[in-house]
Each structure stands twice: as structure tokens, then as C-alpha cells.
Design a protein around this motif. Structure first.
Motif, PDB file in Angstrom:
ATOM      1  N   TRP A  12     -69.593  21.055  10.427  1.00 44.28           N
ATOM      2  CA  TRP A  12     -70.274  21.696  11.547  1.00 44.28           C
ATOM      3  C   TRP A  12     -71.716  22.092  11.254  1.00 44.28           C
ATOM      4  O   TRP A  12     -72.346  22.768  12.077  1.00 44.28           O
ATOM      5  CB  TRP A  12     -69.485  22.934  11.980  1.00 44.28           C
ATOM      6  N   ASN A  13     -72.261  21.729  10.103  1.00 45.85           N
ATOM      7  CA  ASN A  13     -73.623  22.167   9.789  1.00 45.85           C
ATOM      8  C   ASN A  13     -74.656  21.050   9.916  1.00 45.85           C
ATOM      9  O   ASN A  13     -75.783  21.200   9.484  1.00 45.85           O
ATOM     10  CB  ASN A  13     -73.693  22.804   8.400  1.00 45.85           C
ATOM     11  N   ASN A  47     -62.365  33.377  14.277  1.00 43.05           N
ATOM     12  CA  ASN A  47     -63.123  32.960  13.096  1.00 43.05           C
ATOM     13  C   ASN A  47     -64.074  34.039  12.579  1.00 43.05           C
ATOM     14  O   ASN A  47     -64.483  33.994  11.419  1.00 43.05           O
ATOM     15  CB  ASN A  47     -63.937  31.699  13.404  1.00 43.05           C
ATOM     16  N   VAL A  48     -64.476  34.985  13.427  1.00 44.17           N
ATOM     17  CA  VAL A  48     -65.404  36.024  12.976  1.00 44.17           C
ATOM     18  C   VAL A  48     -64.606  37.208  12.450  1.00 44.17           C
ATOM     19  O   VAL A  48     -63.425  37.382  12.773  1.00 44.17           O
ATOM     20  CB  VAL A  48     -66.350  36.471  14.115  1.00 44.17           C
ATOM     21  N   PRO A  49     -65.216  38.056  11.606  1.00 41.59           N
ATOM     22  CA  PRO A  49     -64.510  39.246  11.115  1.00 41.59           C
ATOM     23  C   PRO A  49     -63.975  40.086  12.270  1.00 41.59           C
ATOM     24  O   PRO A  49     -64.560  40.141  13.355  1.00 41.59           O
ATOM     25  CB  PRO A  49     -65.593  39.987  10.324  1.00 41.59           C
ATOM     26  N   ILE A  59     -68.035  29.725  13.734  1.00 40.06           N
ATOM     27  CA  ILE A  59     -67.255  28.640  13.151  1.00 40.06           C
ATOM     28  C   ILE A  59     -67.721  28.406  11.724  1.00 40.06           C
ATOM     29  O   ILE A  59     -68.894  28.637  11.385  1.00 40.06           O
ATOM     30  CB  ILE A  59     -67.369  27.343  13.981  1.00 40.06           C
ATOM     31  N   ALA A  60     -66.801  27.967  10.900  1.00 40.74           N
ATOM     32  CA  ALA A  60     -67.088  27.728   9.492  1.00 40.74           C
ATOM     33  C   ALA A  60     -67.830  26.409   9.310  1.00 40.74           C
ATOM     34  O   ALA A  60     -68.115  25.684  10.265  1.00 40.74           O
ATOM     35  CB  ALA A  60     -65.783  27.707   8.701  1.00 40.74           C
ATOM     36  N   VAL A  88     -65.884  32.313   9.625  1.00 38.22           N
ATOM     37  CA  VAL A  88     -67.325  32.262   9.402  1.00 38.22           C
ATOM     38  C   VAL A  88     -67.742  33.489   8.602  1.00 38.22           C
ATOM     39  O   VAL A  88     -67.199  34.582   8.775  1.00 38.22           O
ATOM     40  CB  VAL A  88     -68.089  32.189  10.743  1.00 38.22           C
ATOM     41  N   ALA A  89     -68.691  33.298   7.709  1.00 37.95           N
ATOM     42  CA  ALA A  89     -69.164  34.395   6.869  1.00 37.95           C
ATOM     43  C   ALA A  89     -69.997  35.379   7.686  1.00 37.95           C
ATOM     44  O   ALA A  89     -70.427  35.095   8.807  1.00 37.95           O
ATOM     45  CB  ALA A  89     -69.977  33.837   5.709  1.00 37.95           C
ATOM     46  N   GLN A  90     -70.244  36.523   7.101  1.00 33.11           N
ATOM     47  CA  GLN A  90     -71.020  37.577   7.744  1.00 33.11           C
ATOM     48  C   GLN A  90     -72.438  37.570   7.182  1.00 33.11           C
ATOM     49  O   GLN A  90     -72.632  37.548   5.969  1.00 33.11           O
ATOM     50  CB  GLN A  90     -70.356  38.925   7.475  1.00 33.11           C
TER      51      GLN A  90
END
Length: 744
Positions: free
Chosen positions: A320-321, A356-358, A368-369, A380-382
Motif C-alpha cells: 500500500w505504499n 487498523n488504527v489504535p 492501513i498498514a 497502522v503505526a502511530q
């Protein structure tokens, strides 16, 4: 010289430079006019087909077939011709190790045309028009006639093989592959990953049960000279055998199946037409459209890096990137929304995107990751977290959805799909913005894909800026009166400027200069594909892009194929068609394989597909509310024909260029949106006539070389040199007599 968006000398012939002229309607008794479409699709595409005069021995050499789910790659394995099966829906479900291990796409196996003699030669053609492989296969014992296709709408591979000469006999065998993640050939297994049971072959059925539940069944049957095969995957139930049996039960008549299949494909291509007098690139272009339609459909899983053709790869999922975004760009101009499995997947996976989010952000956010499977599940990271928090990927994917909306102007899609998802994706970033003492917004550390993490990362800044801009535009169009509009405006007014310097251009972020070779162009999304910085009217932006591209390309060690498609599109944005074409030629010379596939550590489908989009960017651009005709047509493309190419604003464009000059531009409005058009280097003064009446249409000539033409929904007009009355003929730009693709 290539045409540029700035040239208006010919347009204003006979008009004072910089003046604004308004042309009135007239001609009560104008002669009727119309577009004469002379494209014979079978003949035209037949001249661009890939052919094989030598035996393909790898995936990257051979023909490929598919229907967006089931796929087959054709090449020699163990001295026999094999059809290696793949399916976008076949994957593991363990969860352990995520996308690349416990949830990875799984190999299936190959069907072998088990001839008496070893294969020594072939004479094959992949018909793009019919999506069918035909020709002869020569063995040590004789010659076979062969035809093969994967049915356009049913999950059936159909192969007919008959003896043409000699003592050859035809039989079929299936060799199953182990159901294990391809990544295990590149990386060690994570703790807890289970080994799937061995596949079991019984008669004409192969059953692959999975440790996590579910199964994959491959089934085939022989009817005379024809073999029919299918693949079915079910989870968590083990009902794939019944599904496969039902599919084959309906596959009883090759004649009927082929008629259905050919009818689908023959009706697929004429939705748009692009022809350039450059056979190698023209053939490449149409093979990409065939490839995309073979790889996905709207109701099938979102594209993975390999499409349906799974080969050895460390990337058995969806990325996805960059990858997924590039895979789908060409469907907009070609008017093939029936292939948009990306938007469909985002729409149907809203719950996963929220999850997907915290947890503390799930009330109003999505993300999304880097990688997922078709369910889009991946945390997904924060921003600001330890490690490399990659956070902007959903925003970029939603830019694709936005482009789909802009090319259709479907307000229902904007209201019910694009706006609500984009609002939540932007919200996720808004949670982490902070203002400094001067009132400037900053983002904490995020990751620029494959490079480094930095505060005020250009990847995220550009996507956030675009997202807020798009939300404001959508809110205004839909009269939503959204309470977050003041916040979005505040962000646009006060977001920190892109980190950069006057020598090398744009940085990765505030903490990281661009100082090493990098295949991605994530730090340059401001310019392309977001077009947040207008290089046609702002000299500073133009200078920044010019320096940034030069600096980016000056480091050569890590460049890959999409380095050249991305930079080619940026050169097209700058109006330099010769450099844009040069990047495409380098792509083809250095990276694209004989069958137009592309590989790094494994096959990755996005790069050739994005090469076709670079060609679009050279021929038509429609960002920023202006439709630009031939904005970067290179000198080598003296002849170009476009027909029904779709642009933002839902305009269908036809245009012809001959001897380096624009002959006419035809525009049909599907939505009644305002049209502002730059007609390329069309000699002036110009006139606008309605189709089919031939009546003059009022228009305004603007000081920047554009025309403002008010069009109603479904109104059709042609723009040409005044009094020239050109024939509005649509036909190929040149003769295609040489074969470039396959193994000619």
C-alpha cells in the motif's frame, strides 16, 4: 520541439497577445459533422500482439492469461509445455506472521501438456483482441495445434490441443505446489507458523487442505481434445470441491464458452483508443490494458504485487505504499471502472480500516498498514511512535478513489464513499498535528517509504495537504456544511512548508535530506501525482521540481523500473516530452521483460502498468481544472490519435496530431462540468462547433492559452482551426509491422 502547456503563439494568431476574446454563436445553416471511427479493432490489435518463435522457459518470457481471479502462465517446465495456475483468492489464513507468512498468497501448481516427445519449438500468438493463445507446439514426436484462454467471466481455463502432424499424443497431468508462503524462500519462518498438509491428488482432482481451516481444490476434465480446469478456494468451510465441481459442470461446450469469452474482450477495448507512431511503446501500452483486465475486476480482490500469477517472491500480498496506487492509474483515462477493485475493496472494508488504527482513535479515524491481503486488515503505526511509523498509505490509496470520482463526477460516489473515508483518513493525521510558537503546524516523525523516518515528512505532509483540499472541495460541492471545514482551512493556511533547499530540491523530511539512491518518489508526491504544486504557473515550484528530479536521479544505485515511470510523468508535467519518452525507453530497455512483465526480487505488476500511465500523462493531463491536450508529446510522436480518452470533469476527449501539429480536438461532456481546455499547438485562430449540427459554439479565449467552453451534459463539440474543417477521422497513427514483445 515538444508541445508545452505554455505555448499559445499559434492559438492567438490574429489576436493581440494576452487579450481575452469572446466568440459568439452563429451559422444558422451549418453543415452536419461527425466523428468517423475507422478503427478495425481485430486488425489493429492483431498488429500489436506478442508472439513466440522460441520456447518460453520462464514466467517472464511466456504468455499469460487471466480473468481477475484465475490466472495461468504458460512456459516450459521439465521439457513440457505447462500452464502454471494462480488465483488472487487463494491464500493462507493462519494469521501468524501477517500478510507475508500466515496470511500469504499460496501457490497452486501446474497442468502439464504431457506430450510423448519433449517440446522443441513453438509458433504462438497471444491475441489481445480475443485474449486467446493460439499456434503450434513442436515436439520430438510431432506438431500440435493449440488454443487456450481463461474465460472472461467464469473461472475456467480452456485448452484445446490437437495433433497436426507426426505421432504425438496428448495427455494432461497436474503437479501440485506446496501450500507454503513464497516468502519462506527469502526469510525465516516466524515462530508458530504451521506447516500446511500435503496436497492430495485423486484422479482429476487435487485437494489442498489448510492448517487454519478451509481448502483449495484444483479440478480438471477432458472432453475430446479440450481440457477444462478450475480452481476453488473456501474458508473456513471445506466446500471448495463442490464449488469446483459446479463450475466444471457448466463448462460443457467450448464453442459457447469461447463465444462468451471473445464477446467480452471484443467489447472491452473500444471504450477508449490511444495510438502513437511508435510501435514498441504502442504495443506495450495495449498489452498493459490486457494485463490489467486479466489481473483484476471490480468484484475481485484488490491487486497484489504479482497479480493472479504467483511466482517466487518475497511479496505475496498487497503493498500500500506505492504498488497498489500505481497499479490502477490507467483505468481512469481508459474508462474502465469495471476494473476498479481498489475502490470496491476500500468501500467494503471500512470496518477493517477503522480497526487498523489504535483503539483510542477508532471513533473518527482510519488507516492501513504497508501490507495486507484482500481483507485490508493490517494495523497502522502511530505518528511519532518508535521505529518507522508508516502512516500515509490510506490517504494515497484514497487519492486513487478521488481520481475515480473526478473522472466520473458521480456525486453519489463522492458523498457515500470517497468523502466519508477520506474524512477519517485525514482525521488520523490531524490527531498528531501540533502548532509551534509561530502558529505553524508540524507532524511528528513518520516514515517515508523505504527511505527513513523524519519529522515533517514530505510524504505525509503532501498527502495531508491534498486530503484537506479535497475535503473542502467535496464539502462545497455537496453542500455538507461539515463542522471540520474551519480545521481543514486552518491546516492548509498554516501547515509547514515542504522541507527543501535551493540546491537539491525537496528533502525526505525536516530531519533527513535526500542524499542516497532511492527508487521511490514518495518525497515528491507534492508534484506528482497529487499536483498540489502547480509548476505551469509558479516559477518557484517549477524550479523546485526540476532540481528535485535532477537530484533524485543523480543517485543511481537503487533505482528500479518505477523510478523511470515516475520521473517520466514528472518530465511530462514539466512539458518535456522528449525526456519523458527517454525515461520510458530506458524502462523498456533495462527493466521490462520479454512478455512486458517486470521483476525485482520477484514479479511486481505495478511498474509496467504505470508506464502506460506515463504515456497518458504525455498525451492528456486534466489536473487543476484544465484539460491539456498533448502537453508533452515528444518529437518522435509526430502522429498521435486519441479517442474517448476520459479526463477529470468527466470529459471524453478525441484528438489527432499529424506532422507535429494538432489537427482537431473533440470533447464530449458526460456531466456538464465547466470546461477549460488547452488545445495544445492547434494553429489559431480557432473555432468551436457542435456535433453533429455543426453550429458554432460560444467560447472564451483566455490569456493563458486556454479556452473556456460552456458545455451541457452530453454536449459534444469539436475545436479546430477556423475555416479548416478537418475530417474528424479516428484511425491508427501509424502502421505496425514489427513485433517487439513475446519472443519474436
Amino acid at each position: 520541439m515538444p508541445s508545452t502547456p505554455f505555448s499559445r503563439r499559434t492559438l492567438f494568431a490574429g489576436t493581440a497577445a494576452g487579450a481575452i476574446a469572446l466568440t459568439a454563436t452563429g451559422q444558422a445553416h451549418a453543415a452536419a459533422i461527425g466523428v468517423d471511427d475507422r478503427v478495425n479493432w481485430g486488425t489493429y490489435l492483431g498488429g500489436l500482439d506478442p508472439v513466440w518463435a522460441s520456447v518460453p522457459t520462464t514466467f517472464y518470457q511466456g504468455p499469460f492469461l487471466g480473468n481477475g481471479g484465475l490466472g495461468a502462465a504458460v512456459y516450459r517446465i521439465s521439457n513440457k509445455l505447462a500452464f502454471k495456475l494462480g488465483d488472487t483468492r487463494v491464500r493462507d489464513h493462519q494469521g501468524t506472521g501477517g500478510t507475508n507468512f500466515g496470511n500469504a498468497r499460496l501457490p497452486i501448481g501446474h497442468l502439464t501438456l504431457n506430450t510423448t516427445g519433449n517440446v522443441t519449438d513453438v509458433d504462438l500468438r497471444l491475441s489481445l483482441h480475443n485474449a486467446e493463445l493460439t499456434g503450434t507446439v513442436t515436439t520430438a514426436s510431432g506438431v500440435l495445434n493449440i488454443s487456450a484462454y481463461v474465460h472472461a467471466e467464469q473461472d475456467v481455463l480452456v485448452v484445446t490441443a490437437t495433433v497436426k502432424s507426426g505421432n504425438e499424443k496428448v495427455a494432461w497431468t497436474f503437479t501440485p505446489s506446496k501450500a507454503r508462503s513464497p516468502r519462506l524462500d527469502f526469510k525465516p519462518a516466524p515462530s508458530g507458523l504451521k506447516t500446511n498438509p500435503d496436497p492430495k491428488v485423486s484422479g482429476t482432482t487435487c485437494t489442498q487442505d489448510l492448517a487454519a481451516g478451509g481448502q483449495t481444490v484444483t479440478k480438471w476434465q477432458i472432453n475430446g481434445d479440450t481440457m477444462y480446469a478450475t480452481v476453488a478456494h473456501t474458508f473456513p468451510d471445506k466446500t471448495a470441491n463442490a464449488k469446483a465441481t459446479q463450475t466444471l459442470a457448466a463448462a460443457t461446450s467450448n464453442a459457447q464458452l469461447r463465444n462468451e469469452h471473445v464477446r467480452w474482450w471484443n467489447s472491452f477495448y473500444p471504450k477508449s483508443f490511444v495510438s502513437v507512431a511508435d510501435t514498441r511503446l504502442e504495443s506495450f501500452y495495449w498489452i498493459q490494458l490486457y494485463k490489467l483486465a486479466s489481473a483484476t475486476r471490480r468484484d475481485r480482490p484488490v491487486l497484489g504485487t504479482c497479480g493472479p500469477w504467483l511466482e517466487p517472491t518475497p511479496w505475496p500480498g498487497t503493498w500500500w505504499n506505492l504498488n497498489v496506487q500505481l497499479e490502477y492509474w490507467i483505468l481512469n483515462a481508459t474508462n474502465h471502472q469495471e476494473l476498479d477493485s481498489l475502490s470496491y475493496s476500500l468501500d467494503r472494508s471500512r470496518d477493517a480500516l477503522v480497526a487498523n488504527v489504535p483503539s483510542q482513535y477508532r471513533s473518527d479515524s482510519m488507516g492501513i498498514a504497508r501490507t495486507t491481503q484482500e481483507d485490508l486488515k493490517g494495523g497502522v503505526a502511530q505518528p511519532g511512535a518508535d521505529g518507522d511509523p508508516e502512516c500515509g498509505n490510506l490517504l494515497w490509496a484514497l487519492h486513487n478513489a478521488w481520481l475515480g470520482y473526478r473522472h466520473s463526477m458521480d456525486d453519489d460516489a463522492l458523498r457515500n464513499f470517497v468523502f466519508p473515508l477520506l474524512r477519517k483518513a485525514v482525521n488520523y493525521h490531524l490527531h498528531f498535528l501540533t502548532k509551534d510558537s509561530k502558529g505553524v503546524y508540524h507532524l511528528p516523525k513518520t516514515f517515508s517509504p523505504e527511505y527513513a523516518s523524519s519529522k515533517d515528512c514530505n510524504y505525509d505532509l503532501a498527502l495531508l495537504h491534498w486530503g484537506c483540499t479535497a475535503l473542502i472541495q467535496a464539502n462545497q460541492r455537496l453542500n455538507l456544511n461539515d463542522p471540520l471545514v474551519p480545521k481543514w482551512r486552518d491546516v492548509l493556511d498554516n501547515l509547514t512548508k515542504p522541507p527543501q533547499d535551493s540546491t537539491s530540491g525537496y528533502w525526505i523530511g525536516a530531519d533527513v535530506k535526500f542524499n542516497k539512491s532511492h527508487r521511490h518518489y514518495s518525497h515528491l508526491l507534492w508534484f506528482y501525482p497529487l499536483y498540489e504544486h502547480d509548476v505551469t504557473t509558479n516559477a518557484a515550484h517549477r524550479d523546485a521540481l526540476t532540481k528535485s528530479v535532477k537530484h533524485w536521479l543523480s543517485f543511481t544505485g537503487a533505482q528500479q523500473g518505477y523510478t523511470f515511470t515516475g520521473s517520466g510523468s514528472m518530465y511530462a508535467l514539466l512539458g518535456d516530452g522528449d525526456k519523458a519518452r527517454g525515461q520510458l525507453v530506458t524502462l523498456l530497455d533495462k527493466y521490462v521483460q520479454p512478455n512486458t512483465m517486470y521483476k525485482e526480487s520477484g514479479p511486481v505488476i505495478e511498474t509496467p502498468l504505470s508506464g502506460a500511465q506515463t504515456m497518458h500523462d504525455m498525451l492528456v493531463q486534466s489536473w487543476g481544472g484544465i484539460v491539456r491536450i498533448f502537453p508533452a508529446a515528444p518529437a518522435a510522436w509526430a502522429s498521435v490519435t486519441l479517442h474517448n480518452v476520459k479526463t477529470e470533469g468527466a470529459f471524453r476527449i478525441s484528438a489527432v496530431r499529424k506532422a507535429g501539429k494538432t489537427v482537431f480536438v473533440r470533447v464530449k461532456s458526460e456531466a456538464g462540468e465547466p470546461l477549460r481546455l488547452h488545445p495544445g499547438n492547434l494553429p489559431g485562430p480557432v473555432e468551436v462547433r457542435e456535433l453533429p449540427s455543426g453550429n458554432q459554439v460560444s467560447f472564451q479565449q483566455n490569456a493563458d492559452g486556454t479556452l473556456t467552453i460552456p458545455l451541457a451534459r452530453n454536449q459534444d463539440v469539436v475545436i479546430s482551426t477556423k475555416g479548416a474543417n478537418p475530417d474528424l477521422v479516428i484511425e491508427p497513427a501509424g502502421a505496425n509491422t514489427k513485433r517487439y514483445w513475446g519472443m519474436p
